[in-house]
Design an enzyme around this catalytic site. Structure first.
Site, PDB file in Angstrom:
ATOM      1  N   TYR A 158      63.311 -12.049  94.248  1.00 16.73           N
ATOM      2  CA  TYR A 158      62.140 -12.932  94.247  1.00 16.73           C
ATOM      3  C   TYR A 158      60.863 -12.129  94.534  1.00 16.73           C
ATOM      4  O   TYR A 158      59.767 -12.518  94.141  1.00 16.73           O
ATOM      5  CB  TYR A 158      62.333 -14.091  95.232  1.00 16.73           C
ATOM      6  CG  TYR A 158      61.843 -15.401  94.655  1.00 16.73           C
ATOM      7  CD1 TYR A 158      62.595 -16.096  93.724  1.00 16.73           C
ATOM      8  CD2 TYR A 158      60.615 -15.920  95.029  1.00 16.73           C
ATOM      9  CE1 TYR A 158      62.140 -17.271  93.178  1.00 16.73           C
ATOM     10  CE2 TYR A 158      60.157 -17.103  94.486  1.00 16.73           C
ATOM     11  CZ  TYR A 158      60.912 -17.776  93.566  1.00 16.73           C
ATOM     12  OH  TYR A 158      60.450 -18.941  93.032  1.00 16.73           O
ATOM     13  N   LYS A 165      54.437 -17.481  97.318  1.00 16.39           N
ATOM     14  CA  LYS A 165      54.802 -18.824  97.813  1.00 16.39           C
ATOM     15  C   LYS A 165      54.431 -18.989  99.292  1.00 16.39           C
ATOM     16  O   LYS A 165      54.074 -20.095  99.726  1.00 16.39           O
ATOM     17  CB  LYS A 165      56.298 -19.102  97.590  1.00 16.39           C
ATOM     18  CG  LYS A 165      56.706 -19.197  96.129  1.00 16.39           C
ATOM     19  CD  LYS A 165      55.944 -20.269  95.364  1.00 16.39           C
ATOM     20  CE  LYS A 165      56.518 -20.511  93.977  1.00 16.39           C
ATOM     21  NZ  LYS A 165      55.621 -21.325  93.131  1.00 16.39           N
TER      22      LYS A 165
HETATM   23  P1  NAD Z   1      57.754 -23.296  83.830  1.00 15.00           P
HETATM   24  O1  NAD Z   1      57.829 -21.954  83.194  1.00 15.00           O
HETATM   25  O2  NAD Z   1      58.137 -24.450  83.017  1.00 15.00           O
HETATM   26  O3  NAD Z   1      56.297 -23.551  84.446  1.00 15.00           O
HETATM   27  C1  NAD Z   1      55.442 -22.515  84.868  1.00 15.00           C
HETATM   28  C2  NAD Z   1      54.089 -22.847  84.307  1.00 15.00           C
HETATM   29  O4  NAD Z   1      53.091 -21.939  84.781  1.00 15.00           O
HETATM   30  C3  NAD Z   1      54.065 -22.788  82.770  1.00 15.00           C
HETATM   31  O5  NAD Z   1      53.620 -24.012  82.253  1.00 15.00           O
HETATM   32  C4  NAD Z   1      53.026 -21.720  82.494  1.00 15.00           C
HETATM   33  O6  NAD Z   1      52.274 -21.968  81.314  1.00 15.00           O
HETATM   34  C5  NAD Z   1      52.152 -21.829  83.737  1.00 15.00           C
HETATM   35  N1  NAD Z   1      51.272 -20.668  83.877  1.00 15.00           N
HETATM   36  C6  NAD Z   1      51.629 -19.360  84.030  1.00 15.00           C
HETATM   37  N2  NAD Z   1      50.516 -18.594  84.048  1.00 15.00           N
HETATM   38  C7  NAD Z   1      49.449 -19.434  83.905  1.00 15.00           C
HETATM   39  C8  NAD Z   1      48.046 -19.264  83.849  1.00 15.00           C
HETATM   40  N3  NAD Z   1      47.469 -18.046  83.919  1.00 15.00           N
HETATM   41  N4  NAD Z   1      47.253 -20.350  83.712  1.00 15.00           N
HETATM   42  C9  NAD Z   1      47.792 -21.595  83.647  1.00 15.00           C
HETATM   43  N5  NAD Z   1      49.116 -21.830  83.678  1.00 15.00           N
HETATM   44  C10 NAD Z   1      49.929 -20.756  83.813  1.00 15.00           C
HETATM   45  O7  NAD Z   1      58.706 -23.177  85.122  1.00 15.00           O
HETATM   46  P2  NAD Z   1      58.906 -24.134  86.383  1.00 15.00           P
HETATM   47  O8  NAD Z   1      60.151 -23.664  87.019  1.00 15.00           O
HETATM   48  O9  NAD Z   1      58.776 -25.545  85.996  1.00 15.00           O
HETATM   49  O10 NAD Z   1      57.704 -23.700  87.327  1.00 15.00           O
HETATM   50  C11 NAD Z   1      56.781 -24.620  87.887  1.00 15.00           C
HETATM   51  C12 NAD Z   1      56.577 -24.316  89.353  1.00 15.00           C
HETATM   52  O11 NAD Z   1      57.785 -24.633  90.052  1.00 15.00           O
HETATM   53  C13 NAD Z   1      56.265 -22.862  89.667  1.00 15.00           C
HETATM   54  O12 NAD Z   1      55.313 -22.797  90.692  1.00 15.00           O
HETATM   55  C14 NAD Z   1      57.602 -22.348  90.168  1.00 15.00           C
HETATM   56  O13 NAD Z   1      57.470 -21.225  91.022  1.00 15.00           O
HETATM   57  C15 NAD Z   1      58.060 -23.570  90.937  1.00 15.00           C
HETATM   58  N6  NAD Z   1      59.470 -23.601  91.294  1.00 15.00           N
HETATM   59  C16 NAD Z   1      60.421 -23.502  90.343  1.00 15.00           C
HETATM   60  C17 NAD Z   1      61.758 -23.516  90.710  1.00 15.00           C
HETATM   61  C18 NAD Z   1      62.834 -23.378  89.665  1.00 15.00           C
HETATM   62  O14 NAD Z   1      63.968 -23.016  90.031  1.00 15.00           O
HETATM   63  N7  NAD Z   1      62.580 -23.659  88.418  1.00 15.00           N
HETATM   64  C19 NAD Z   1      62.122 -23.668  92.050  1.00 15.00           C
HETATM   65  C20 NAD Z   1      61.128 -23.787  93.011  1.00 15.00           C
HETATM   66  C21 NAD Z   1      59.798 -23.752  92.622  1.00 15.00           C
END
Ligand code: NAD
Length: 258
Positions: A158, A165
Protein backbone atom coordinates in the site's frame (compact mmCIF):
# COMPACT_ATOMS: atom_id res chain seq x y z
CA UNK A 1 -34.67 4.29 -0.56
CA UNK A 2 -34.89 2.94 3.03
CA UNK A 3 -37.36 5.78 3.65
CA UNK A 4 -34.63 8.35 3.00
CA UNK A 5 -35.75 11.28 0.89
CA UNK A 6 -33.04 13.29 -0.84
CA UNK A 7 -35.33 14.85 -3.41
CA UNK A 8 -34.44 18.49 -3.98
CA UNK A 9 -30.81 17.80 -2.93
CA UNK A 10 -27.93 18.29 -5.32
CA UNK A 11 -25.12 15.72 -5.16
CA UNK A 12 -21.70 16.18 -6.71
CA UNK A 13 -20.08 12.74 -7.03
CA UNK A 14 -16.39 12.71 -7.94
CA UNK A 15 -14.47 9.55 -8.75
CA UNK A 16 -16.63 7.42 -11.03
CA UNK A 17 -14.42 5.59 -13.53
CA UNK A 18 -16.69 2.67 -14.42
CA UNK A 19 -19.51 0.47 -13.07
CA UNK A 20 -17.16 -1.04 -10.46
CA UNK A 21 -16.27 2.31 -8.87
CA UNK A 22 -17.26 2.76 -5.22
CA UNK A 23 -18.42 6.28 -6.16
CA UNK A 24 -20.80 4.78 -8.70
CA UNK A 25 -22.37 2.59 -6.01
CA UNK A 26 -22.79 5.70 -3.85
CA UNK A 27 -24.24 7.63 -6.82
CA UNK A 28 -26.82 4.89 -7.35
CA UNK A 29 -27.86 4.96 -3.67
CA UNK A 30 -28.19 8.75 -3.79
CA UNK A 31 -30.23 8.60 -7.01
CA UNK A 32 -32.59 5.98 -5.55
CA UNK A 33 -33.16 8.34 -2.64
CA UNK A 34 -34.12 11.07 -5.13
CA UNK A 35 -30.98 13.24 -5.27
CA UNK A 36 -30.07 15.10 -8.45
CA UNK A 37 -26.56 14.08 -9.57
CA UNK A 38 -23.48 15.52 -11.20
CA UNK A 39 -20.69 13.02 -11.93
CA UNK A 40 -17.21 14.22 -12.77
CA UNK A 41 -14.85 12.32 -14.98
CA UNK A 42 -11.08 12.73 -15.13
CA UNK A 43 -10.05 13.05 -18.74
CA UNK A 44 -11.32 12.05 -22.18
CA UNK A 45 -10.49 8.36 -21.78
CA UNK A 46 -13.05 7.84 -18.99
CA UNK A 47 -15.64 10.35 -20.19
CA UNK A 48 -17.58 8.01 -22.50
CA UNK A 49 -17.77 5.33 -19.80
CA UNK A 50 -19.08 7.85 -17.24
CA UNK A 51 -21.60 9.18 -19.77
CA UNK A 52 -22.88 5.65 -20.43
CA UNK A 53 -23.51 5.23 -16.71
CA UNK A 54 -25.01 8.69 -16.34
CA UNK A 55 -27.76 8.08 -18.92
CA UNK A 56 -29.15 5.33 -16.66
CA UNK A 57 -30.06 8.08 -14.15
CA UNK A 58 -32.10 10.72 -16.03
CA UNK A 59 -31.11 14.34 -15.43
CA UNK A 60 -27.54 13.49 -14.40
CA UNK A 61 -24.85 15.95 -15.44
CA UNK A 62 -21.37 14.83 -16.46
CA UNK A 63 -18.53 17.35 -16.15
CA UNK A 64 -14.77 17.05 -16.58
CA UNK A 65 -12.59 17.54 -13.54
CA UNK A 66 -8.95 16.67 -13.01
CA UNK A 67 -8.19 17.56 -9.39
CA UNK A 68 -4.56 18.41 -10.23
CA UNK A 69 -5.93 21.34 -12.27
CA UNK A 70 -7.62 24.06 -10.23
CA UNK A 71 -9.27 25.60 -13.28
CA UNK A 72 -11.24 22.39 -13.92
CA UNK A 73 -12.46 22.35 -10.30
CA UNK A 74 -13.48 26.01 -10.59
CA UNK A 75 -15.29 25.27 -13.86
CA UNK A 76 -17.39 22.62 -12.06
CA UNK A 77 -18.16 25.09 -9.25
CA UNK A 78 -19.18 27.75 -11.78
CA UNK A 79 -21.40 25.41 -13.80
CA UNK A 80 -23.11 23.99 -10.69
CA UNK A 81 -23.49 27.47 -9.26
CA UNK A 82 -25.29 28.56 -12.45
CA UNK A 83 -27.31 25.36 -12.82
CA UNK A 84 -28.07 24.34 -9.23
CA UNK A 85 -27.16 27.28 -6.99
CA UNK A 86 -26.18 24.96 -4.15
CA UNK A 87 -24.62 21.57 -3.35
CA UNK A 88 -25.99 19.57 -0.42
CA UNK A 89 -23.99 16.36 -0.95
CA UNK A 90 -20.36 15.92 -2.01
CA UNK A 91 -18.72 12.54 -2.58
CA UNK A 92 -14.94 12.39 -2.92
CA UNK A 93 -13.88 8.98 -4.22
CA UNK A 94 -10.57 9.97 -5.77
CA UNK A 95 -7.15 8.42 -5.34
CA UNK A 96 -4.06 7.93 -7.45
CA UNK A 97 -0.48 6.77 -7.02
CA UNK A 98 2.00 5.85 -9.71
CA UNK A 99 2.27 2.10 -10.22
CA UNK A 100 5.98 2.12 -9.43
CA UNK A 101 5.26 3.77 -6.07
CA UNK A 102 2.92 0.91 -5.11
CA UNK A 103 5.65 -1.66 -5.69
CA UNK A 104 8.98 -2.26 -4.04
CA UNK A 105 10.24 -0.47 -0.96
CA UNK A 106 8.22 2.32 0.65
CA UNK A 107 11.46 3.71 2.08
CA UNK A 108 12.63 4.43 -1.47
CA UNK A 109 9.54 6.44 -2.49
CA UNK A 110 10.70 9.32 -4.71
CA UNK A 111 9.62 12.87 -3.87
CA UNK A 112 7.53 13.32 -7.03
CA UNK A 113 5.68 10.04 -6.43
CA UNK A 114 4.92 11.04 -2.83
CA UNK A 115 3.75 14.48 -3.87
CA UNK A 116 1.57 13.12 -6.67
CA UNK A 117 -0.17 10.55 -4.43
CA UNK A 118 -0.82 13.05 -1.64
CA UNK A 119 -1.92 15.79 -4.02
CA UNK A 120 -4.52 13.68 -5.86
CA UNK A 121 -5.63 11.46 -2.98
CA UNK A 122 -5.64 13.82 0.01
CA UNK A 123 -5.08 17.50 -0.85
CA UNK A 124 -7.87 17.28 -3.44
CA UNK A 125 -10.43 16.82 -0.66
CA UNK A 126 -9.36 20.09 0.99
CA UNK A 127 -9.07 21.98 -2.29
CA UNK A 128 -12.37 20.78 -3.77
CA UNK A 129 -14.18 21.52 -0.50
CA UNK A 130 -12.72 25.02 -0.45
CA UNK A 131 -13.57 25.77 -4.08
CA UNK A 132 -17.14 24.43 -3.66
CA UNK A 133 -17.56 26.19 -0.29
CA UNK A 134 -19.99 28.94 -1.34
CA UNK A 135 -22.30 26.27 -2.79
CA UNK A 136 -21.90 23.94 0.21
CA UNK A 137 -22.62 26.73 2.68
CA UNK A 138 -25.91 27.73 1.02
CA UNK A 139 -28.10 25.11 2.69
CA UNK A 140 -25.50 23.16 4.66
CA UNK A 141 -24.05 19.96 3.25
CA UNK A 142 -22.67 16.50 3.94
CA UNK A 143 -19.38 15.27 2.49
CA UNK A 144 -18.03 11.73 2.35
CA UNK A 145 -14.56 10.63 1.31
CA UNK A 146 -13.25 7.09 0.92
CA UNK A 147 -10.38 5.76 2.99
CA UNK A 148 -8.71 2.47 3.81
CA UNK A 149 -7.23 0.80 6.90
CA UNK A 150 -3.69 1.50 5.60
CA UNK A 151 -4.23 5.01 7.04
CA UNK A 152 -3.36 3.56 10.45
CA UNK A 153 -1.77 0.14 9.85
CA UNK A 154 1.16 -1.09 7.80
CA UNK A 155 -0.22 -2.87 4.74
CA UNK A 156 2.13 -4.60 2.27
CA UNK A 157 2.32 -2.79 -1.10
CA UNK A 158 0.00 0.00 0.00
CA UNK A 159 3.12 2.13 0.48
CA UNK A 160 2.58 5.82 -0.29
CA UNK A 161 -1.20 5.38 -0.50
CA UNK A 162 -1.20 4.57 3.24
CA UNK A 163 0.47 7.95 3.86
CA UNK A 164 -2.13 9.64 1.68
CA UNK A 165 -5.01 7.97 3.56
CA UNK A 166 -3.54 9.04 6.93
CA UNK A 167 -3.48 12.65 5.72
CA UNK A 168 -6.97 12.25 4.28
CA UNK A 169 -8.44 11.04 7.58
CA UNK A 170 -6.80 13.81 9.59
CA UNK A 171 -8.02 16.34 7.03
CA UNK A 172 -11.55 15.03 7.59
CA UNK A 173 -11.26 15.82 11.30
CA UNK A 174 -9.79 19.28 10.71
CA UNK A 175 -12.39 20.15 8.07
CA UNK A 176 -15.20 18.85 10.28
CA UNK A 177 -14.03 21.15 13.06
CA UNK A 178 -13.73 24.17 10.78
CA UNK A 179 -16.89 23.69 8.71
CA UNK A 180 -19.22 22.42 11.43
CA UNK A 181 -20.38 25.96 12.31
CA UNK A 182 -21.49 26.33 8.66
CA UNK A 183 -23.59 23.16 9.00
CA UNK A 184 -21.25 21.19 6.78
CA UNK A 185 -20.56 17.66 7.98
CA UNK A 186 -17.66 15.60 6.67
CA UNK A 187 -16.88 11.96 7.28
CA UNK A 188 -14.69 9.20 5.87
CA UNK A 189 -15.86 5.76 5.03
CA UNK A 190 -13.08 3.18 5.41
CA UNK A 191 -13.94 0.39 3.01
CA UNK A 192 -12.65 -3.16 2.95
CA UNK A 193 -11.10 -4.33 -0.33
CA UNK A 194 -13.38 -4.31 -3.37
CA UNK A 195 -12.21 -5.15 -6.88
CA UNK A 196 -12.07 -1.82 -8.75
CA UNK A 197 -9.75 -0.16 -11.24
CA UNK A 198 -7.75 1.59 -8.49
CA UNK A 199 -7.61 -1.50 -6.26
CA UNK A 200 -6.22 -3.61 -9.10
CA UNK A 201 -3.18 -1.32 -9.06
CA UNK A 202 -2.21 -2.66 -5.62
CA UNK A 203 0.31 -5.48 -5.96
CA UNK A 204 -1.12 -8.72 -4.46
CA UNK A 205 -4.69 -7.38 -4.32
CA UNK A 206 -6.30 -10.78 -5.05
CA UNK A 207 -4.43 -12.29 -2.12
CA UNK A 208 -5.57 -9.36 0.03
CA UNK A 209 -9.21 -10.12 -0.84
CA UNK A 210 -8.78 -13.76 0.17
CA UNK A 211 -7.03 -13.01 3.47
CA UNK A 212 -9.55 -10.33 4.33
CA UNK A 213 -12.50 -12.68 3.85
CA UNK A 214 -10.82 -15.35 6.01
CA UNK A 215 -10.08 -13.00 8.91
CA UNK A 216 -13.11 -10.68 8.93
CA UNK A 217 -15.76 -11.54 11.54
CA UNK A 218 -18.42 -11.74 8.80
CA UNK A 219 -16.17 -14.23 6.94
CA UNK A 220 -16.56 -12.50 3.60
CA UNK A 221 -15.63 -9.43 1.67
CA UNK A 222 -17.93 -6.44 1.42
CA UNK A 223 -19.84 -5.38 -1.70
CA UNK A 224 -19.77 -1.96 -3.29
CA UNK A 225 -23.52 -1.74 -2.60
CA UNK A 226 -22.71 -1.91 1.13
CA UNK A 227 -20.45 1.10 0.66
CA UNK A 228 -23.35 2.82 -1.13
CA UNK A 229 -25.73 2.12 1.76
CA UNK A 230 -23.32 3.30 4.47
CA UNK A 231 -22.58 6.45 2.50
CA UNK A 232 -26.29 7.14 2.23
CA UNK A 233 -26.53 7.03 6.02
CA UNK A 234 -23.68 9.53 6.40
CA UNK A 235 -24.94 11.78 3.59
CA UNK A 236 -28.59 11.89 4.64
CA UNK A 237 -30.47 13.13 7.67
CA UNK A 238 -29.89 9.73 9.32
CA UNK A 239 -26.30 10.83 9.91
CA UNK A 240 -27.17 14.36 11.03
CA UNK A 241 -25.30 14.02 14.34
CA UNK A 242 -22.14 12.50 12.85
CA UNK A 243 -19.11 14.50 11.67
CA UNK A 244 -15.33 14.04 11.65
CA UNK A 245 -15.81 10.28 11.87
CA UNK A 246 -14.24 7.31 10.11
CA UNK A 247 -16.88 4.63 9.57
CA UNK A 248 -15.54 1.16 8.75
CA UNK A 249 -17.43 -0.83 6.14
CA UNK A 250 -15.10 -3.81 6.16
CA UNK A 251 -17.07 -6.81 7.47
CA UNK A 252 -15.44 -6.07 10.84
CA UNK A 253 -11.86 -6.77 9.68
CA UNK A 254 -10.28 -3.83 11.52
CA UNK A 255 -11.35 -5.01 14.99
CA UNK A 256 -9.26 -8.16 14.79
CA UNK A 257 -5.97 -8.45 16.70
CA UNK A 258 -4.58 -11.28 14.59
P1 NAD B 1 -11.80 3.67 -9.07
O1 NAD B 1 -10.59 3.46 -9.90
O2 NAD B 1 -13.09 3.25 -9.64
O3 NAD B 1 -11.91 5.20 -8.60
C1 NAD B 1 -10.80 6.05 -8.46
C2 NAD B 1 -11.18 7.34 -9.12
O4 NAD B 1 -10.17 8.34 -8.92
C3 NAD B 1 -11.37 7.19 -10.64
O5 NAD B 1 -12.65 7.63 -11.00
C4 NAD B 1 -10.33 8.14 -11.20
O6 NAD B 1 -10.75 8.76 -12.41
C5 NAD B 1 -10.21 9.15 -10.07
N1 NAD B 1 -9.02 9.98 -10.23
C6 NAD B 1 -7.71 9.58 -10.24
N2 NAD B 1 -6.92 10.65 -10.48
C7 NAD B 1 -7.74 11.73 -10.61
C8 NAD B 1 -7.54 13.11 -10.86
N3 NAD B 1 -6.31 13.63 -11.06
N4 NAD B 1 -8.61 13.94 -10.92
C9 NAD B 1 -9.87 13.45 -10.72
N5 NAD B 1 -10.13 12.16 -10.49
C10 NAD B 1 -9.07 11.31 -10.43
O7 NAD B 1 -11.50 2.87 -7.71
P2 NAD B 1 -12.24 2.86 -6.30
O8 NAD B 1 -11.71 1.67 -5.60
O9 NAD B 1 -13.69 3.01 -6.47
O10 NAD B 1 -11.63 4.14 -5.59
C11 NAD B 1 -12.41 5.16 -5.00
C12 NAD B 1 -11.87 5.52 -3.64
O11 NAD B 1 -12.10 4.41 -2.76
C13 NAD B 1 -10.37 5.79 -3.60
O12 NAD B 1 -10.11 6.85 -2.72
C14 NAD B 1 -9.82 4.50 -3.03
O13 NAD B 1 -8.57 4.67 -2.39
C15 NAD B 1 -10.91 4.19 -2.03
N6 NAD B 1 -10.93 2.83 -1.51
C16 NAD B 1 -11.01 1.77 -2.34
C17 NAD B 1 -11.01 0.49 -1.82
C18 NAD B 1 -11.07 -0.70 -2.74
O14 NAD B 1 -10.69 -1.81 -2.30
N7 NAD B 1 -11.55 -0.58 -3.94
C19 NAD B 1 -10.95 0.29 -0.44
C20 NAD B 1 -10.88 1.39 0.40
C21 NAD B 1 -10.87 2.66 -0.14
Amino acid sequence: MYGIDLSGKHALVMGVANHRSLSWAIAQSLAKAGARLCLTSAGERLRSMVEELAVTIPGTLVLDCDVTKDDTIDAVAKRLGDEWGSIEVLVHGIAFARKEDLEGEFVATPREGFQMALDVSAYSLINVTNRMRPLLEKNGAAIVTLSYLAAERAVPSYNVMGSAKAVLEQSVRQLAYELGPKNIRINALSAGPVSTLAARGIHGFTDMLKKHAEKAPLKRNITKEEVGKAALFLLSDLGSGVTGEVLYVDAGYHIMGW
